[in-house]
Design an enzyme around this catalytic site. Structure first.
Site, PDB file in Angstrom:
ATOM      1  N   PHE A   1      -4.725   2.692  14.819  1.00  0.00           N
ATOM      2  CA  PHE A   1      -5.140   3.643  13.802  1.00  0.00           C
ATOM      3  C   PHE A   1      -6.228   2.974  12.979  1.00  0.00           C
ATOM      4  O   PHE A   1      -6.259   1.752  12.881  1.00  0.00           O
ATOM      5  CB  PHE A   1      -3.970   4.006  12.877  1.00  0.00           C
ATOM      6  CG  PHE A   1      -3.134   5.153  13.373  1.00  0.00           C
ATOM      7  CD1 PHE A   1      -2.337   5.015  14.498  1.00  0.00           C
ATOM      8  CD2 PHE A   1      -3.136   6.376  12.700  1.00  0.00           C
ATOM      9  CE1 PHE A   1      -1.561   6.070  14.961  1.00  0.00           C
ATOM     10  CE2 PHE A   1      -2.361   7.437  13.146  1.00  0.00           C
ATOM     11  CZ  PHE A   1      -1.573   7.285  14.277  1.00  0.00           C
TER      12      PHE A   1
ATOM     13  N   ASN B   1       0.858  -1.193   0.000  1.00  0.00           N
ATOM     14  CA  ASN B   1       0.000   0.000   0.000  1.00  0.00           C
ATOM     15  C   ASN B   1       0.891   1.238   0.000  1.00  0.00           C
ATOM     16  O   ASN B   1       2.114   1.131  -0.021  1.00  0.00           O
ATOM     17  CB  ASN B   1      -0.942  -0.028   1.220  1.00  0.00           C
ATOM     18  CG  ASN B   1      -0.147  -0.133   2.510  1.00  0.00           C
ATOM     19  OD1 ASN B   1       0.598   0.772   2.860  1.00  0.00           O
ATOM     20  ND2 ASN B   1      -0.264  -1.257   3.210  1.00  0.00           N
TER      21      ASN B   1
ATOM     22  N   ASP C   1      -4.056  -6.951   5.148  1.00  0.00           N
ATOM     23  CA  ASP C   1      -4.961  -7.913   5.777  1.00  0.00           C
ATOM     24  C   ASP C   1      -4.796  -9.304   5.174  1.00  0.00           C
ATOM     25  O   ASP C   1      -5.064 -10.304   5.830  1.00  0.00           O
ATOM     26  CB  ASP C   1      -6.414  -7.447   5.592  1.00  0.00           C
ATOM     27  CG  ASP C   1      -6.711  -6.240   6.469  1.00  0.00           C
ATOM     28  OD1 ASP C   1      -6.230  -6.226   7.618  1.00  0.00           O
ATOM     29  OD2 ASP C   1      -7.402  -5.304   6.003  1.00  0.00           O
TER      30      ASP C   1
HETATM   31  O1  PMT Z   1       2.664   5.958   6.674  1.00  0.00           O
HETATM   32  P1  PMT Z   1       2.048   7.257   6.214  1.00  0.00           P
HETATM   33  O2  PMT Z   1       2.254   7.507   4.740  1.00  0.00           O
HETATM   34  O3  PMT Z   1       2.435   8.419   7.054  1.00  0.00           O
HETATM   35  O4  PMT Z   1       0.450   7.099   6.343  1.00  0.00           O
HETATM   36  C1  PMT Z   1      -0.142   7.035   7.616  1.00  0.00           C
HETATM   37  C2  PMT Z   1      -1.246   5.978   7.679  1.00  0.00           C
HETATM   38  C3  PMT Z   1      -2.375   6.365   6.754  1.00  0.00           C
HETATM   39  C4  PMT Z   1      -0.704   4.602   7.263  1.00  0.00           C
HETATM   40  C5  PMT Z   1      -1.718   5.932   9.172  1.00  0.00           C
HETATM   41  O5  PMT Z   1      -2.173   7.200   9.549  1.00  0.00           O
HETATM   42  C6  PMT Z   1      -2.825   4.916   9.373  1.00  0.00           C
HETATM   43  O6  PMT Z   1      -3.997   5.198   9.217  1.00  0.00           O
HETATM   44  N1  PMT Z   1      -2.432   3.676   9.745  1.00  0.00           N
HETATM   45  C7  PMT Z   1      -3.329   2.514   9.878  1.00  0.00           C
HETATM   46  C8  PMT Z   1      -3.489   1.870   8.532  1.00  0.00           C
HETATM   47  C9  PMT Z   1      -4.331   0.615   8.584  1.00  0.00           C
HETATM   48  O7  PMT Z   1      -3.840  -0.457   8.275  1.00  0.00           O
HETATM   49  O8  PMT Z   1      -5.535   0.775   9.051  1.00  0.00           O
HETATM   50  P2  PMT Z   1      -6.637  -0.409   9.223  1.00  0.00           P
HETATM   51  O9  PMT Z   1      -7.881   0.299   9.508  1.00  0.00           O
HETATM   52  O10 PMT Z   1      -6.561  -1.340   8.060  1.00  0.00           O
HETATM   53  O11 PMT Z   1      -6.134  -1.202  10.486  1.00  0.00           O
HETATM   54  C10 PMT Z   1      -6.582  -0.886  11.798  1.00  0.00           C
HETATM   55  C11 PMT Z   1      -5.472  -1.118  12.805  1.00  0.00           C
HETATM   56  O12 PMT Z   1      -5.168  -2.517  12.881  1.00  0.00           O
HETATM   57  C12 PMT Z   1      -4.182  -0.410  12.498  1.00  0.00           C
HETATM   58  O13 PMT Z   1      -3.647   0.074  13.715  1.00  0.00           O
HETATM   59  C13 PMT Z   1      -3.291  -1.498  11.916  1.00  0.00           C
HETATM   60  O14 PMT Z   1      -1.909  -1.284  12.226  1.00  0.00           O
HETATM   61  C14 PMT Z   1      -3.805  -2.731  12.654  1.00  0.00           C
HETATM   62  N2  PMT Z   1      -3.688  -3.993  11.868  1.00  0.00           N
HETATM   63  C15 PMT Z   1      -4.361  -4.154  10.699  1.00  0.00           C
HETATM   64  C16 PMT Z   1      -4.312  -5.361  10.043  1.00  0.00           C
HETATM   65  C17 PMT Z   1      -3.514  -6.412  10.575  1.00  0.00           C
HETATM   66  N3  PMT Z   1      -3.426  -7.564   9.960  1.00  0.00           N
HETATM   67  N4  PMT Z   1      -2.867  -6.221  11.732  1.00  0.00           N
HETATM   68  C18 PMT Z   1      -2.944  -5.038  12.393  1.00  0.00           C
HETATM   69  O15 PMT Z   1      -2.333  -4.884  13.454  1.00  0.00           O
END
Ligand code: PMT
Length: 404
Positions: A322, A208, A277
């Protein structure tokens, strides 16, 4: 943090004096007011005019110059400083201050100031290792003076080893650390940042647009605020923040393993990484060849949800996630907060311009476990990081109060 701060930049006579010009530019860029004091030997390397032009302030060189003393006396310079930075600092200037000698403008103002003083030494490796120098540095540290270590490399004198002035950006970061509140001292933060790369074959991967900027900003700010910081990062082009322990990973599997191995040491866990994911169910050993078919189907399998697992392991610690969303921001983020057992989630509408992936700014809402929502305006990622850490410090305080 440096806006409107008065910094006295002491420049002494070493080949690295030219790097002080770049440091001055970094301070000026963020709105600090910089007064440069140069020793006589520093002027052999760079002219005062260069510093004067870039700082917009007269450069001070002489202790007994009637004009300079009339314009802004050396004691007034010492009094008005919020911070003193000596870069590069020679063995000579460190030795003089350690011995209480104040025989020129720079050493006199350093002795007269009550502001924090940061020495950034740069010299020949043998001088740096000389027990006389080491003793002087240790003595000054004992009196509360701060030092940055020189970096290793090829030195201008022809020797190889420790003695180079650190990069001006690293000195700039250390300056911020000196002025920041040390409200995270004693805490260990585990921060994740950047993308993951899920390999398809030896030359391709799914990923991504995460640049790592958001997570690195949190790691940097936490370090500046006195925490020990462990940063687990996917591949990025960013320089590791000063003083942070960095673990480089590629795929979600590796990030998962590394975070589980490191999480035990952390009192605060923040997951800013954009973890995939899903990953390809099979990684081909050889490059996948084009064939006659017009379409190709990839089979993907689920990656472990690292954050959800941390939610099970967190105990009394603070866990922050996040949520990168393109619709129903608050609803989706709140569901993640509840499902993953978080204390706080940073809801990030990544469809907005100037927010989310691969930009220097962000626009976020902080959603708390107790239902509160705090909407932040567009800010630099460094500012978002500090605002987030402010709230974490408050949550930490509430947890301590709750236990009493
Ligand atoms: O890196 P930059 O260019 O500065 O951009 C910042 C950002 C957009 C990446 C950051 O601000 C952000 O939003 N990060 C979370 C991105 C994300 O994967 O979001 P999500 O909604 O898919 O996941 C939710 C949370 O679960 C996140 O904290 C993620 O780290 C965590 N996760 C997700 C999937 C997974 N398999 N394991 C996880 O731990």
């Amino acid at each position: 943090m440096l806006k409107d701060k008065k910094i006295v930049l002491g420049v002494t006579g070493g080949i690295a004096a030219y790097k002080a010009v770049e440091l001055l530019r970094l301070y000026v860029k963020v709105g600090a007011e910089v007064f440069v004091v140069m020793t006589r030997s520093a002027q052999q390397f760079v002219t005062p005019l260069t510093f004067q032009t870039l700082s917009g302030n007269p450069v001070h060189t002489e202790l007994f110059d009637l004009f300079q003393e009339n314009e802004i006396g050396h004691i007034s310079l010492a009094d008005r400083a919020d911070l003193f930075v000596v870069a590069p600092a020679t063995a000579n200037v460190v030795g003089k201050v350690a011995s209480g000698i104040a025989d020129d403008l720079l050493t006199t103002t350093i002795m007269a100031t009550k502001a924090p003083v940061l020495f950034v030494p740069a010299m020949n490796v043998n001088m740096w290792e000389n027990p006389l120098y080491r003793q002087n540095e240790e003595k000054l540290k004992g009196f509360g003076y701060r030092f940055m270590e020189p970096v290793s490399g090829a030195l201008a004198c022809g020797w190889e080893g420790k003695g180079k002035l650190p990069d001006p950006s690293a000195i700039f970061e250390e300056t911020l650390a000196l002025l920041a509140p040390h409200d995270l001292a004693g805490e260990t933060l585990l921060v994740s940042a950047g993308p993951t790369r899920e390999e398809l074959d030896p030359v391709r991967y799914l990923s991504n647009y995460s640049s790592g900027k958001m997570g690195y900003a949190i790691a940097r700010a936490a370090r500046q605020r006195g925490a020990r910081v462990i940063l687990v990062t996917g591949p990025t082009c960013l320089q590791a923040p000063c003083g942070v322990e960095v673990h480089q990973v590629r795929g979600a599997g590796q990030m998962h393993q590394t975070i589980l191995a490191e999480q035990g040491a952390a009192s605060i866990l923040i997951k800013a990484a954009a973890v995939a994911d899903y990953r390809p169910a099979v990684k081909a050993d050889d490059k996948i060849k084009k064939n006659a078919a017009e379409t190709m189907t990839l089979v993907l399998e689920k990656n472990p949800d690292i954050l959800a697992e941390l939610g099970q392991l967190k105990g009394g610690r603070i866990l922050v996630g996040f949520a990168a969303e393109t619709s129903d921001l608050v609803d989706n983020a709140r569901k993640k907060l509840e499902r993953k057992n978080l204390d706080l989630i940073v809801a990030n509408d990544v469809s907005l311009p100037d927010a989310g992936f691969d930009v220097d700014t962000n626009i976020v809402r902080l959603l708390f476990k107790d239902g509160r929502v705090e909407e932040l305006p567009r800010m630099s990622k460094d500012e978002v990081a500090n605002r987030l850490l402010d709230r974490i410090v408050e949550l930490k305080g509430q947890k301590v109060e709750g236990r009493r």
